[in-house]
Design a protein around this motif. Structure first.
Motif, PDB file in Angstrom:
ATOM      1  N   GLU A  33      -9.584  22.365 -34.976  1.00 28.08           N
ATOM      2  CA  GLU A  33      -9.028  22.348 -33.478  1.00 28.08           C
ATOM      3  C   GLU A  33      -8.120  20.940 -33.610  1.00 28.08           C
ATOM      4  O   GLU A  33      -7.717  20.598 -32.552  1.00 28.08           O
ATOM      5  N   ASN A  34      -7.866  20.304 -34.525  1.00 32.75           N
ATOM      6  CA  ASN A  34      -6.937  19.254 -34.838  1.00 32.75           C
ATOM      7  C   ASN A  34      -6.370  19.265 -36.414  1.00 32.75           C
ATOM      8  O   ASN A  34      -7.012  20.088 -37.177  1.00 32.75           O
ATOM      9  N   GLY A  35      -5.322  18.643 -36.520  1.00 30.79           N
ATOM     10  CA  GLY A  35      -4.683  18.463 -37.737  1.00 30.79           C
ATOM     11  C   GLY A  35      -5.656  17.943 -39.216  1.00 30.79           C
ATOM     12  O   GLY A  35      -5.579  18.371 -40.042  1.00 30.79           O
ATOM     13  N   GLU A  36      -6.347  16.971 -38.582  1.00 30.44           N
ATOM     14  CA  GLU A  36      -7.094  16.312 -39.698  1.00 30.44           C
ATOM     15  C   GLU A  36      -7.990  17.243 -39.993  1.00 30.44           C
ATOM     16  O   GLU A  36      -8.419  17.382 -41.380  1.00 30.44           O
ATOM     17  N   ILE A  42      -8.331  23.193 -45.226  1.00 35.91           N
ATOM     18  CA  ILE A  42      -7.710  23.930 -46.639  1.00 35.91           C
ATOM     19  C   ILE A  42      -7.927  23.611 -47.606  1.00 35.91           C
ATOM     20  O   ILE A  42      -7.890  24.145 -48.812  1.00 35.91           O
ATOM     21  N   GLN A  43      -8.180  22.054 -47.725  1.00 36.64           N
ATOM     22  CA  GLN A  43      -8.700  21.659 -49.259  1.00 36.64           C
ATOM     23  C   GLN A  43     -10.061  22.073 -49.651  1.00 36.64           C
ATOM     24  O   GLN A  43     -10.222  22.538 -50.655  1.00 36.64           O
ATOM     25  N   GLU A  44     -10.886  22.339 -48.907  1.00 35.72           N
ATOM     26  CA  GLU A  44     -12.162  22.636 -49.136  1.00 35.72           C
ATOM     27  C   GLU A  44     -12.408  24.349 -49.411  1.00 35.72           C
ATOM     28  O   GLU A  44     -12.785  24.840 -50.300  1.00 35.72           O
ATOM     29  N   VAL A  51      -2.222  29.017 -40.280  1.00 32.02           N
ATOM     30  CA  VAL A  51      -1.550  29.506 -38.895  1.00 32.02           C
ATOM     31  C   VAL A  51      -1.713  28.216 -38.104  1.00 32.02           C
ATOM     32  O   VAL A  51      -3.095  28.027 -37.594  1.00 32.02           O
ATOM     33  N   MET A  52      -0.790  27.162 -37.702  1.00 32.64           N
ATOM     34  CA  MET A  52      -1.034  26.097 -37.051  1.00 32.64           C
ATOM     35  C   MET A  52      -0.107  25.743 -35.623  1.00 32.64           C
ATOM     36  O   MET A  52       1.303  26.359 -35.888  1.00 32.64           O
ATOM     37  N   ASP A  53      -0.719  25.202 -34.769  1.00 29.93           N
ATOM     38  CA  ASP A  53       0.188  24.889 -33.796  1.00 29.93           C
ATOM     39  C   ASP A  53       0.736  23.819 -34.243  1.00 29.93           C
ATOM     40  O   ASP A  53       0.488  22.930 -34.979  1.00 29.93           O
ATOM     41  N   ILE A  54       1.884  23.419 -33.440  1.00 30.00           N
ATOM     42  CA  ILE A  54       2.903  22.227 -33.941  1.00 30.00           C
ATOM     43  C   ILE A  54       2.238  21.339 -33.455  1.00 30.00           C
ATOM     44  O   ILE A  54       2.091  19.872 -34.033  1.00 30.00           O
ATOM     45  N   GLU A  55       1.915  21.025 -32.115  1.00 29.05           N
ATOM     46  CA  GLU A  55       1.323  19.729 -31.410  1.00 29.05           C
ATOM     47  C   GLU A  55      -0.271  19.975 -31.383  1.00 29.05           C
ATOM     48  O   GLU A  55      -1.099  20.705 -30.461  1.00 29.05           O
ATOM     49  N   MET A  56      -0.918  19.056 -32.026  1.00 24.82           N
ATOM     50  CA  MET A  56      -2.211  18.839 -32.368  1.00 24.82           C
ATOM     51  C   MET A  56      -2.555  17.379 -32.324  1.00 24.82           C
ATOM     52  O   MET A  56      -1.832  16.678 -32.813  1.00 24.82           O
ATOM     53  N   PRO A  57      -3.947  17.091 -31.952  1.00 20.66           N
ATOM     54  CA  PRO A  57      -4.438  15.913 -32.086  1.00 20.66           C
ATOM     55  C   PRO A  57      -4.642  15.225 -33.497  1.00 20.66           C
ATOM     56  O   PRO A  57      -4.694  16.095 -34.340  1.00 20.66           O
ATOM     57  N   LYS A  58      -4.586  14.160 -33.682  1.00 24.86           N
ATOM     58  CA  LYS A  58      -5.004  13.361 -34.893  1.00 24.86           C
ATOM     59  C   LYS A  58      -3.824  13.767 -35.967  1.00 24.86           C
ATOM     60  O   LYS A  58      -3.093  12.459 -36.516  1.00 24.86           O
ATOM     61  N   MET A  59      -3.528  14.974 -36.253  1.00 24.14           N
ATOM     62  CA  MET A  59      -2.107  15.048 -37.017  1.00 24.14           C
ATOM     63  C   MET A  59      -1.457  16.269 -36.444  1.00 24.14           C
ATOM     64  O   MET A  59      -2.259  17.054 -36.126  1.00 24.14           O
ATOM     65  N   THR A  60      -0.082  16.291 -36.479  1.00 28.35           N
ATOM     66  CA  THR A  60       0.431  17.399 -35.826  1.00 28.35           C
ATOM     67  C   THR A  60       0.550  18.579 -37.050  1.00 28.35           C
ATOM     68  O   THR A  60       0.334  18.203 -38.227  1.00 28.35           O
ATOM     69  N   GLY A  61       0.966  19.874 -36.694  1.00 27.15           N
ATOM     70  CA  GLY A  61       1.112  20.900 -37.666  1.00 27.15           C
ATOM     71  C   GLY A  61       2.101  20.518 -38.841  1.00 27.15           C
ATOM     72  O   GLY A  61       1.950  20.871 -39.921  1.00 27.15           O
ATOM     73  N   LEU A  62       3.093  19.561 -38.151  1.00 27.89           N
ATOM     74  CA  LEU A  62       4.133  19.356 -39.210  1.00 27.89           C
ATOM     75  C   LEU A  62       3.630  18.354 -40.199  1.00 27.89           C
ATOM     76  O   LEU A  62       4.045  18.005 -41.359  1.00 27.89           O
ATOM     77  N   ASP A  63       2.768  17.319 -39.779  1.00 28.33           N
ATOM     78  CA  ASP A  63       2.205  16.372 -40.607  1.00 28.33           C
ATOM     79  C   ASP A  63       1.254  16.989 -41.435  1.00 28.33           C
ATOM     80  O   ASP A  63       1.574  16.315 -42.752  1.00 28.33           O
ATOM     81  N   VAL A  64       0.537  17.914 -41.300  1.00 25.85           N
ATOM     82  CA  VAL A  64      -0.203  18.542 -42.277  1.00 25.85           C
ATOM     83  C   VAL A  64       0.615  19.359 -43.285  1.00 25.85           C
ATOM     84  O   VAL A  64       0.358  19.219 -44.568  1.00 25.85           O
ATOM     85  N   ALA A  65       1.775  20.155 -42.652  1.00 22.19           N
ATOM     86  CA  ALA A  65       2.701  20.528 -43.760  1.00 22.19           C
ATOM     87  C   ALA A  65       3.240  19.815 -44.594  1.00 22.19           C
ATOM     88  O   ALA A  65       3.393  20.035 -46.074  1.00 22.19           O
TER      89      ALA A  65
END
Length: 200
Positions: A33-36, A42-44, A51-65
């Motif tokens: 439900e959020n980028g974090e 993903i790591q686990e 498949v990620m939304d671009i605007e998410m709390p804690k970390m955006t989709g782009l931050d995660v990418a």
């Protein structure tokens, strides 16, 4: 292929996961439900695609990418967005994102895009591609930094201190940015740059 769906709106996340799960060759192994949470998952779980939304709390989709690229994770990233902002697209390409699609794309289009990405290709919604190629970010890295800080409400003197520049140099960068964006003033320039995702 194993997929994680990351989207902060619960109903959309559930619907998207259920629809993708109906595809014979796609298995949704996690929902975030959020980028974090997405990054941790993903790591686990080590999915093939997230498949990620671009605007998410804690970390955006782009931050995660960007983080996945930094740690050289094998998971492919497909971004879903409601925004056709050129700056987002440019940042996504730099972060190694393989797919950039509109949220209202039909589910079979998303399925086909995921298969394409899984096979090593790329997938970009045609409507988004046109907007992005037409709108190249005219701002230099420094102008973007200065404008970003101005958007946070900092005065020229404070921006100068933060970037170790003189106040005069900061004013020059601001006036360059205003000119390049054909804006009426600083506020207008910030608004134009934000609308295009150029301060991302």
């Amino acid at each position: 292929m194993k997929v994680i769906v990351a989207e902060d709106q619960g109903m959309l996340r559930g619907a998207l996961s259920a629809l993708l799960d109906l595809e014979d060759d796609i298995e949704v192994i996690g929902q975030a439900e959020n980028g974090e949470q997405a990054l941790q998952m993903i790591q686990e779980l080590v999915p093939d695609i997230v498949v990620m939304d671009i605007e998410m709390p804690k970390m955006t989709g782009l931050d995660v990418a960007e983080k996945l690229k930094e740690i050289r994770h094998s998971c492919y990233v497909v971004i879903l967005t409601t925004f056709s902002r050129a700056g987002y697209f440019q940042r996504a390409m730099k972060a190694g994102v393989r797919g950039f699609l509109l949220k209202d794309s039909p589910i079979d289009e998303l399925g086909a895009a995921l298969r394409n990405v899984y096979a090593g290709g790329r997938a970009v919604s045609p409507e988004l591609a046109m907007t992005f190629w037409e709108a190249e970010n005219p701002l230099s890295e420094r102008e973007r930094e200065v404008l970003k800080l101005a958007a946070e409400g900092l005065a020229a003197g404070d921006i100068a201190k933060q970037l170790f520049l003189s106040a005069g140099t900061v004013r020059n960068y601001l006036s360059e940015a205003i000119q390049k964006l054909e804006a009426k003033n600083r506020i207008d320039a910030i608004s134009i740059a934000e609308k295009n995702g150029w301060l991302a």
